[in-house]
Scaffold this motif. Structure first.
Motif, PDB file in Angstrom:
ATOM      1  N   VAL A  46       0.823  -1.216   0.000  1.00  0.00           N
ATOM      2  CA  VAL A  46       0.000   0.000   0.000  1.00  0.00           C
ATOM      3  C   VAL A  46       0.853   1.260   0.000  1.00  0.00           C
ATOM      4  O   VAL A  46       0.433   2.295  -0.534  1.00  0.00           O
ATOM      5  CB  VAL A  46      -1.010  -0.009   1.163  1.00  0.00           C
ATOM      6  CG1 VAL A  46      -2.030  -1.122   0.965  1.00  0.00           C
ATOM      7  CG2 VAL A  46      -0.344  -0.130   2.512  1.00  0.00           C
ATOM      8  N   GLU A  47       2.053   1.207   0.586  1.00  0.00           N
ATOM      9  CA  GLU A  47       2.929   2.376   0.487  1.00  0.00           C
ATOM     10  C   GLU A  47       3.335   2.608  -0.961  1.00  0.00           C
ATOM     11  O   GLU A  47       3.290   3.753  -1.456  1.00  0.00           O
ATOM     12  CB  GLU A  47       4.169   2.206   1.358  1.00  0.00           C
ATOM     13  CG  GLU A  47       5.116   3.397   1.253  1.00  0.00           C
ATOM     14  CD  GLU A  47       6.214   3.387   2.289  1.00  0.00           C
ATOM     15  OE1 GLU A  47       6.134   4.169   3.247  1.00  0.00           O
ATOM     16  OE2 GLU A  47       7.161   2.584   2.135  1.00  0.00           O
ATOM     17  N   ASP A  48       3.731   1.559  -1.663  1.00  0.00           N
ATOM     18  CA  ASP A  48       4.113   1.695  -3.067  1.00  0.00           C
ATOM     19  C   ASP A  48       2.954   2.203  -3.919  1.00  0.00           C
ATOM     20  O   ASP A  48       3.153   2.925  -4.898  1.00  0.00           O
ATOM     21  CB  ASP A  48       4.604   0.355  -3.619  1.00  0.00           C
ATOM     22  CG  ASP A  48       5.947  -0.074  -3.036  1.00  0.00           C
ATOM     23  OD1 ASP A  48       6.619   0.776  -2.409  1.00  0.00           O
ATOM     24  OD2 ASP A  48       6.302  -1.259  -3.191  1.00  0.00           O
ATOM     25  N   ALA A  49       1.729   1.829  -3.546  1.00  0.00           N
ATOM     26  CA  ALA A  49       0.559   2.247  -4.316  1.00  0.00           C
ATOM     27  C   ALA A  49       0.153   3.690  -4.035  1.00  0.00           C
ATOM     28  O   ALA A  49      -0.650   4.256  -4.777  1.00  0.00           O
ATOM     29  CB  ALA A  49      -0.618   1.321  -4.005  1.00  0.00           C
ATOM     30  N   ASP A 401      -6.534  -6.306  -6.145  1.00  0.00           N
ATOM     31  CA  ASP A 401      -7.439  -5.987  -7.261  1.00  0.00           C
ATOM     32  C   ASP A 401      -7.696  -4.496  -7.351  1.00  0.00           C
ATOM     33  O   ASP A 401      -7.701  -3.903  -8.445  1.00  0.00           O
ATOM     34  CB  ASP A 401      -8.777  -6.718  -7.085  1.00  0.00           C
ATOM     35  CG  ASP A 401      -8.707  -8.181  -7.466  1.00  0.00           C
ATOM     36  OD1 ASP A 401      -7.700  -8.596  -8.070  1.00  0.00           O
ATOM     37  OD2 ASP A 401      -9.668  -8.918  -7.157  1.00  0.00           O
ATOM     38  N   PHE A 402      -7.958  -3.870  -6.205  1.00  0.00           N
ATOM     39  CA  PHE A 402      -8.240  -2.429  -6.191  1.00  0.00           C
ATOM     40  C   PHE A 402      -7.030  -1.643  -6.691  1.00  0.00           C
ATOM     41  O   PHE A 402      -7.167  -0.726  -7.516  1.00  0.00           O
ATOM     42  CB  PHE A 402      -8.604  -1.996  -4.770  1.00  0.00           C
ATOM     43  CG  PHE A 402      -8.854  -0.526  -4.631  1.00  0.00           C
ATOM     44  CD1 PHE A 402     -10.083   0.019  -4.969  1.00  0.00           C
ATOM     45  CD2 PHE A 402      -7.850   0.326  -4.174  1.00  0.00           C
ATOM     46  CE1 PHE A 402     -10.314   1.394  -4.852  1.00  0.00           C
ATOM     47  CE2 PHE A 402      -8.069   1.690  -4.053  1.00  0.00           C
ATOM     48  CZ  PHE A 402      -9.302   2.219  -4.396  1.00  0.00           C
ATOM     49  N   ILE A 403      -5.833  -2.000  -6.208  1.00  0.00           N
ATOM     50  CA  ILE A 403      -4.625  -1.281  -6.603  1.00  0.00           C
ATOM     51  C   ILE A 403      -4.336  -1.462  -8.094  1.00  0.00           C
ATOM     52  O   ILE A 403      -3.966  -0.514  -8.795  1.00  0.00           O
ATOM     53  CB  ILE A 403      -3.437  -1.748  -5.745  1.00  0.00           C
ATOM     54  CG1 ILE A 403      -3.594  -1.244  -4.307  1.00  0.00           C
ATOM     55  CG2 ILE A 403      -2.111  -1.289  -6.337  1.00  0.00           C
ATOM     56  CD1 ILE A 403      -2.585  -1.816  -3.327  1.00  0.00           C
ATOM     57  N   GLU A 404      -4.526  -2.674  -8.586  1.00  0.00           N
ATOM     58  CA  GLU A 404      -4.178  -2.960  -9.982  1.00  0.00           C
ATOM     59  C   GLU A 404      -5.188  -2.385 -10.964  1.00  0.00           C
ATOM     60  O   GLU A 404      -4.809  -1.893 -12.045  1.00  0.00           O
ATOM     61  CB  GLU A 404      -4.063  -4.467 -10.187  1.00  0.00           C
ATOM     62  CG  GLU A 404      -3.677  -4.865 -11.606  1.00  0.00           C
ATOM     63  CD  GLU A 404      -3.519  -6.365 -11.800  1.00  0.00           C
ATOM     64  OE1 GLU A 404      -3.310  -6.792 -12.953  1.00  0.00           O
ATOM     65  OE2 GLU A 404      -3.600  -7.109 -10.790  1.00  0.00           O
ATOM     66  N   HIS A 405      -6.475  -2.404 -10.604  1.00  0.00           N
ATOM     67  CA  HIS A 405      -7.492  -2.089 -11.599  1.00  0.00           C
ATOM     68  C   HIS A 405      -8.244  -0.779 -11.376  1.00  0.00           C
ATOM     69  O   HIS A 405      -8.607  -0.111 -12.345  1.00  0.00           O
ATOM     70  CB  HIS A 405      -8.514  -3.233 -11.658  1.00  0.00           C
ATOM     71  CG  HIS A 405      -7.917  -4.551 -12.012  1.00  0.00           C
ATOM     72  ND1 HIS A 405      -7.375  -4.825 -13.253  1.00  0.00           N
ATOM     73  CD2 HIS A 405      -7.757  -5.703 -11.278  1.00  0.00           C
ATOM     74  CE1 HIS A 405      -6.915  -6.061 -13.290  1.00  0.00           C
ATOM     75  NE2 HIS A 405      -7.130  -6.614 -12.105  1.00  0.00           N
TER      76      HIS A 405
END
Length: 454
Positions: A46-49, A401-405
């Protein structure tokens, strides 16, 4: 330009959370919650995102139906075992550099003096990235048994919490001035003129003496709160900097955000001083059909027997003792009134069905990435929200899924604030203050002796 939203990730240091039991789902990895590798991976992800903080919720009680903990709780890992989130956050400090780290702490069960030291220690070691979700403990009926302390009624717990805040403000803001710690080997380690003895003699707490830690980068950690009752909203308007609200329609959420900002104004604060973040869950599919199938798999992974025990855990109410057509408006509790009030127009049967689907958590938005992004922006704009607390239905797969899409779409639309170029305190990043310290309009700042930037 689109409103720039803040994002937090809701997690829990136990196999299940929010009153559901999805640990059997093949994509669920949080059944390994007692592995540091799970938390390292989550925090780094989540930090990277670009998430602003990782929030670890907590509870101290356990499910209780008619005086006993049902066997189904152990079979499905509903409520126990769990870990102490503050210790996990301490382990994640060296694994992260920008991510805010937030833990729940109870004003009913903690001792203010030791709690203030623990949170200040985390804030010092993290460089000012710590937040505290202030709770009065909704699962208090069983928790007080474990701690051996008296039960305190719902509204009185907020009176008690207000006094708890007075003590910790004194320890965080008054006891050590900024700059008191000099570390000069040719002079002095600390300036005695900037170290102060505190004195509090109250109804619930007594504390006389010196704070164990020097002033941390933020002084007071960023204050989160989520109470939805009138007493909870009043407390949040006075003390909260970031307020969690549940899910719901635009109209429902706007009512919540407006009432919270009203309470902030009553306490001499600007409406924008409080950041309001809605609980949010999503099941993402490349098509609506795929998303609905994935959501059905979440429900199928749960044992229906969990539902009664789970609702009793949060509220103390054994719904199996009532006919399905009993109006919820006829029931009352001294525990989490939020989880009764939200179903005020429902029947017991309605609640059992709804609770099996998603427990205390947000009802997920089920759809394509574009549909989910559209709904988030619609809610934020229409309900005057400052951000979202994302709660994965299946951790960590739902977060991935949320981070990727979904997140790339929000970023393309300018709806997500950019990562800070340099590490900031959590308060500067999330609340938007110009320094790491509490805003002058906040009641806690009145305890501060001085704040000279050095």
């Amino acid at each position: 330009m689109a409103k720039q939203l803040r994002l937090g990730l809701f997690e829990n240091a136990q196999a299940n959370d929010s009153g559901t039991a999805t640990w059997r789902h093949p994509d669920n990895k949080r059944y390994l919650f007692d592995s540091l590798d799970y938390w390292r991976g989550t925090a780094r992800m989540v930090e990277d995102a670009g998430f602003d903080f990782l929030f670890l919720a907590d509870a101290w009680g356990w499910a209780d139906v008619a005086g006993d903990r049902p066997d189904i709780c152990s079979i499905e890992g509903l409520d126990l075992p769990r870990l102490d989130p503050a210790i996990i956050l301490g382990a994640l400090i060296p694994e992260t550099s920008r991510l805010g780290l937030v833990a729940t702490g109870s004003t009913l069960l903690e001792a203010p003096y030791s709690f203030a030291r623990r949170m200040a220690t985390l804030d010092i070691l993290s460089g000012g990235r710590i937040g505290w979700n202030v709770v009065t403990t909704g699962t208090a009926d069983t928790a007080v048994q474990g701690f051996g302390v008296p039960m305190v009624g719902h509204d009185e717990r907020y009176v008690m919490a207000d006094e708890f805040m007075q003590v910790v403000y004194r320890l965080w803001e008054e006891a050590w001035e900024e700059g008191a710690l000099e570390r000069d080997k040719n002079g002095r380690f600390a300036d005695p003129a900037r170290v102060h003895r505190i004195a509090h003699e109250g109804t619930y707490f007594r504390s006389h003496g010196y704070g164990n830690t020097s002033r941390s980068p933020q002084g007071t950690p960023v204050l989160f709160q989520a109470g939805a009752s009138p007493a909870g909203r009043e407390f949040g308007g006075k003390h909260g900097e970031a307020i969690f609200v549940g899910s719901g329609s635009v109209e429902q959420l706007l009512g919540h955000s407006s009432s919270i900002r009203d309470e902030a104004e009553k306490n001499g604060r600007a409406r924008t001083d409080v950041k309001i973040m809605s609980a949010f869950a999503a099941v993402v599919g490349s098509t609506e059909e795929e998303a609905r199938r994935k959501y059905a798999e979440v429900a199928d992974a749960q044992n229906p027997e969990v539902t009664v025990a789970s609702y009793a855990w949060f509220t103390g109410l054994d719904l199996s003792a009532y006919a399905p057509d009993t109006p919820m408006a006829q029931l009352s509790t001294e525990l989490s009134q939020t989880q009764v009030a939200r179903f005020a127009d429902k029947t017991v049967g309605d609640v059992l069905g709804d609770w099996h689907a998603h427990g205390v958590g947000a009802r997920p938005i089920v759809g394509t990435p574009e549909q989910i992004a559209d709904r988030m922006i619609e809610l934020a704009d229409g309900a005057d929200l400052d951000g979202f607390l994302f709660a994965p239905t299946i951790p960590p797969a739902s977060t991935e899924d949320f981070i990727e899409h979904v997140l790339p779409i929000l970023k393309e639309r300018g709806a997500i604030a950019a990562q800070p170029e340099h590490p900031q305190s959590l308060r500067e990043r999330l609340i938007g203050t110009s320094t790491p310290a509490l805003a002058e309009s906040h009641t806690g700042s009145s305890y501060r002796k001085s704040l000279t930037r050095v």
